[in-house]
Enzyme design. Structure first.
Site, PDB file in Angstrom:
ATOM      1  N   ARG A 228       0.816  -1.224   0.000  1.00 29.10           N
ATOM      2  CA  ARG A 228       0.000   0.000   0.000  1.00 29.10           C
ATOM      3  C   ARG A 228       0.847   1.270   0.000  1.00 29.10           C
ATOM      4  NH1 ARG A 228      -2.300  -3.549  -1.148  1.00 29.10           N
ATOM      5  NH2 ARG A 228      -4.103  -4.538  -0.219  1.00 29.10           N
TER       6      ARG A 228
ATOM      7  N   SER B 176     -10.460  -0.364   3.905  1.00 29.20           N
ATOM      8  CA  SER B 176      -9.704  -0.713   5.116  1.00 29.20           C
ATOM      9  C   SER B 176      -9.088   0.544   5.724  1.00 29.20           C
ATOM     10  CB  SER B 176      -8.576  -1.688   4.784  1.00 29.20           C
ATOM     11  OG  SER B 176      -9.140  -2.888   4.331  1.00 29.20           O
TER      12      SER B 176
ATOM     13  N   GLU C 132      -4.200   3.123   6.988  1.00 29.53           N
ATOM     14  CA  GLU C 132      -4.071   2.958   5.526  1.00 29.53           C
ATOM     15  C   GLU C 132      -4.693   4.169   4.840  1.00 29.53           C
ATOM     16  OE1 GLU C 132      -4.931  -0.943   3.960  1.00 29.53           O
ATOM     17  OE2 GLU C 132      -5.716  -0.108   2.095  1.00 29.53           O
TER      18      GLU C 132
HETATM   19  C1  LIG Z   1     -15.532   0.078  -0.325  1.00 29.29           C
HETATM   20  C2  LIG Z   1     -14.054   0.287  -0.525  1.00 29.29           C
HETATM   21  C3  LIG Z   1     -13.229  -0.810  -0.767  1.00 29.29           C
HETATM   22  C4  LIG Z   1     -11.857  -0.616  -0.955  1.00 29.29           C
HETATM   23  N1  LIG Z   1     -11.086  -1.720  -1.179  1.00 29.29           N
HETATM   24  C5  LIG Z   1      -9.759  -1.565  -1.370  1.00 29.29           C
HETATM   25  C6  LIG Z   1      -8.919  -2.697  -1.626  1.00 29.29           C
HETATM   26  O1  LIG Z   1      -9.380  -3.835  -1.715  1.00 29.29           O
HETATM   27  N2  LIG Z   1      -7.598  -2.477  -1.794  1.00 29.29           N
HETATM   28  C7  LIG Z   1      -7.045  -1.220  -1.736  1.00 29.29           C
HETATM   29  O2  LIG Z   1      -5.832  -1.080  -1.909  1.00 29.29           O
HETATM   30  N3  LIG Z   1      -7.808  -0.147  -1.486  1.00 29.29           N
HETATM   31  C8  LIG Z   1      -9.145  -0.271  -1.303  1.00 29.29           C
HETATM   32  N4  LIG Z   1      -9.925   0.820  -1.050  1.00 29.29           N
HETATM   33  C9  LIG Z   1      -9.281   2.149  -0.902  1.00 29.29           C
HETATM   34  C10 LIG Z   1      -9.227   2.989  -2.195  1.00 29.29           C
HETATM   35  O3  LIG Z   1     -10.294   2.685  -3.066  1.00 29.29           O
HETATM   36  C11 LIG Z   1      -7.909   2.839  -2.934  1.00 29.29           C
HETATM   37  O4  LIG Z   1      -6.825   3.258  -2.136  1.00 29.29           O
HETATM   38  C12 LIG Z   1      -7.923   3.628  -4.248  1.00 29.29           C
HETATM   39  O5  LIG Z   1      -6.851   3.232  -5.036  1.00 29.29           O
HETATM   40  C13 LIG Z   1      -7.854   5.141  -4.037  1.00 29.29           C
HETATM   41  O6  LIG Z   1      -8.158   5.739  -5.276  1.00 29.29           O
HETATM   42  P1  LIG Z   1      -8.814   7.177  -5.394  1.00 29.29           P
HETATM   43  O7  LIG Z   1      -8.808   7.512  -6.825  1.00 29.29           O
HETATM   44  O8  LIG Z   1     -10.134   7.236  -4.722  1.00 29.29           O
HETATM   45  O9  LIG Z   1      -7.750   8.066  -4.622  1.00 29.29           O
HETATM   46  P2  LIG Z   1      -8.023   9.220  -3.578  1.00 29.29           P
HETATM   47  O10 LIG Z   1      -8.614   8.634  -2.346  1.00 29.29           O
HETATM   48  O11 LIG Z   1      -8.738  10.343  -4.220  1.00 29.29           O
HETATM   49  O12 LIG Z   1      -6.519   9.670  -3.279  1.00 29.29           O
HETATM   50  C14 LIG Z   1      -5.650   8.803  -2.588  1.00 29.29           C
HETATM   51  C15 LIG Z   1      -4.207   9.314  -2.777  1.00 29.29           C
HETATM   52  O13 LIG Z   1      -3.847   9.141  -4.144  1.00 29.29           O
HETATM   53  C16 LIG Z   1      -3.438  10.391  -4.692  1.00 29.29           C
HETATM   54  N5  LIG Z   1      -3.873  10.424  -6.092  1.00 29.29           N
HETATM   55  C17 LIG Z   1      -5.123  10.284  -6.587  1.00 29.29           C
HETATM   56  N6  LIG Z   1      -5.103  10.385  -7.939  1.00 29.29           N
HETATM   57  C18 LIG Z   1      -3.813  10.598  -8.280  1.00 29.29           C
HETATM   58  C19 LIG Z   1      -3.140  10.826  -9.508  1.00 29.29           C
HETATM   59  N7  LIG Z   1      -3.775  10.831 -10.688  1.00 29.29           N
HETATM   60  N8  LIG Z   1      -1.788  11.045  -9.488  1.00 29.29           N
HETATM   61  C20 LIG Z   1      -1.103  11.038  -8.321  1.00 29.29           C
HETATM   62  N9  LIG Z   1      -1.675  10.834  -7.127  1.00 29.29           N
HETATM   63  C21 LIG Z   1      -3.013  10.615  -7.101  1.00 29.29           C
HETATM   64  C22 LIG Z   1      -4.153  11.447  -3.851  1.00 29.29           C
HETATM   65  O14 LIG Z   1      -3.483  12.700  -3.911  1.00 29.29           O
HETATM   66  C23 LIG Z   1      -4.052  10.807  -2.485  1.00 29.29           C
HETATM   67  O15 LIG Z   1      -2.764  11.020  -1.950  1.00 29.29           O
HETATM   68  C24 LIG Z   1     -11.304   0.677  -0.880  1.00 29.29           C
HETATM   69  C25 LIG Z   1     -12.139   1.772  -0.638  1.00 29.29           C
HETATM   70  C26 LIG Z   1     -13.495   1.587  -0.469  1.00 29.29           C
HETATM   71  C27 LIG Z   1     -14.385   2.786  -0.226  1.00 29.29           C
END
Ligand SMILES: Cc1cc2nc3c(=O)[nH]c(=O)nc-3n(C[C@H](O)[C@H](O)[C@H](O)COP(=O)(O)OP(=O)(O)OC[C@H]3O[C@@H](n4cnc5c(N)ncnc54)[C@H](O)[C@@H]3O)c2cc1C
Length: 301
Positions: free
Chosen positions: A175, A224, A294
């Site tokens: 992660r 998580s 996380e």
């Molecule tokens: C129901 C649910 C289930 C989930 N299951 C999992 C799982 O199984 N495994 C897992 O790893 N995670 C899981 N997650 C967490 C989450 O979905 C992941 O971490 C996901 O990859 C975050 O993506 P996001 O676009 O929403 O990022 P955001 O939450 O918007 O941002 C997270 C970070 O990424 C950075 N970021 C976003 N876009 C970019 C970009 N284009 N360039 C550079 N940096 C960027 C942001 O600045 C921030 O630091 C889950 C979340 C939920 C709500």
């Protein structure tokens, strides 16, 4: 300075620059005070312009995906949240690879790959983020993660230049991914393998069904909350510490999966943080393990 920046963003992006935006509508937790601005950019040039102007105005900026790993404070974020759209959120096939804009919705990428008969991304079914967010956090599940698939990344660096990095050039851990400071993932090339579309689709359905059985998928959450410590599971430790159902204000430790905190309606960031603190203390007391978040906490608590 920020009045000038506001004018420039309005002039160059129009309705795509939204000011004083409650982050509760831009995050899956449904929590968080206002961001000074949430901008949608549709090209590398627009992204570079926004970053340059924001830096010159002395305000912070950060990439925003679907806000599915963020806890934004009740006081909000005093800068620009940058979201990728248009071409930068599109998907296309490139041989056995999937080219994905950083703003592409991960569930859409999973479905697109399945339709094309490209295997390898099934584990991501049901992760509600973007490809850029998944690369930045090295999202993973079912013994796989983004770093294993990522053949290359196109980054926009803080000074406005782009860099094309091979997957192996960026160290990745559980992660976490070491992207250069203040960089934006414009696109990623994911290495997949050919398979029958029905077989890929079936594995996606199985991954989704597995999630629905074990996670509160219908509730507002950020997935998580804590990382799994080496050799154990955060959810198991939290449950063993008697935290299931523990509630602070509108935030509650899910009765279905102890490593999820759900917003039962009206939760504040303060509620979630207080609950996280309580869970950490109870786990430390019962098992001696210090859980590490996380989710990413943004803005002043
Ligand atoms: C129901 C649910 C289930 C989930 N299951 C999992 C799982 O199984 N495994 C897992 O790893 N995670 C899981 N997650 C967490 C989450 O979905 C992941 O971490 C996901 O990859 C975050 O993506 P996001 O676009 O929403 O990022 P955001 O939450 O918007 O941002 C997270 C970070 O990424 C950075 N970021 C976003 N876009 C970019 C970009 N284009 N360039 C550079 N940096 C960027 C942001 O600045 C921030 O630091 C889950 C979340 C939920 C709500």
């Amino acid at each position: 300075m920020s009045a000038e920046l506001k004018r420039l963003l309005q002039d160059s992006l129009g309705e795509r620059a939204k000011f004083d935006q409650p982050m509760s509508v831009h995050t899956t937790w449904g929590v968080g005070g206002p961001a000074w601005c949430v901008c949608q950019v549709a090209s590398q040039e627009e992204a570079a312009l926004v970053i340059k102007a924001t830096r010159q105005a002395g305000l912070p900026w950060m990439p925003l995906g679907r806000g599915s790993n963020l806890l934004v404070s009740d006081a909000g974020y005093p800068g620009v949240m940058l979201r990728l759209a248009g071409e930068l959120a599109s998907l296309r096939r490139q041989g056995d690879c999937l080219w994905a804009g950083g703003g592409a919705h991960l569930p859409a990428a999973v479905k697109f790959a399945a339709r094309l008969g490209l295997a390898g991304l099934e584990w991501a079914a049901g992760i509600p983020g973007t490809v850029g967010g998944a690369v930045a956090t090295n999202a993973g599940a079912l013994d796989s993660d983004m770093s294993r698939l990522t053949r290359g990344i196109t980054l926009l660096l803080a000074e406005g230049e782009t860099a094309r990095l091979e997957g192996a050039q960026l160290p990745a851990g559980y992660r976490q991914r070491s992207l250069p400071r203040e960089s934006l993932v414009l696109a990623a090339l994911l290495a997949l393998q050919e398979d029958r579309p029905e077989a890929v689709g079936l594995r996606c359905d199985q991954a989704l069904a597995r999630r629905r059985r074990s996670q509160p998928t219908g509730a507002a959450s950020a997935g998580s909350v804590f990382k799994n410590p080496p050799g154990d599971y955060a959810g198991r430790l939290i449950e063993a510490a008697g935290c299931k159902g523990l509630t602070v204000g509108g935030a509650q430790v899910s009765a279905k999966h102890a490593n999820f905190i759900v917003n039962r309606g009206g939760a504040t960031a303060r509620d979630v943080l207080a609950l996280m603190r309580e869970v950490r203390q109870r786990v430390l007391k019962s098992s001696g393990v210090e859980l590490e978040p996380e989710v990413e906490v943004v803005g002043h608590a």
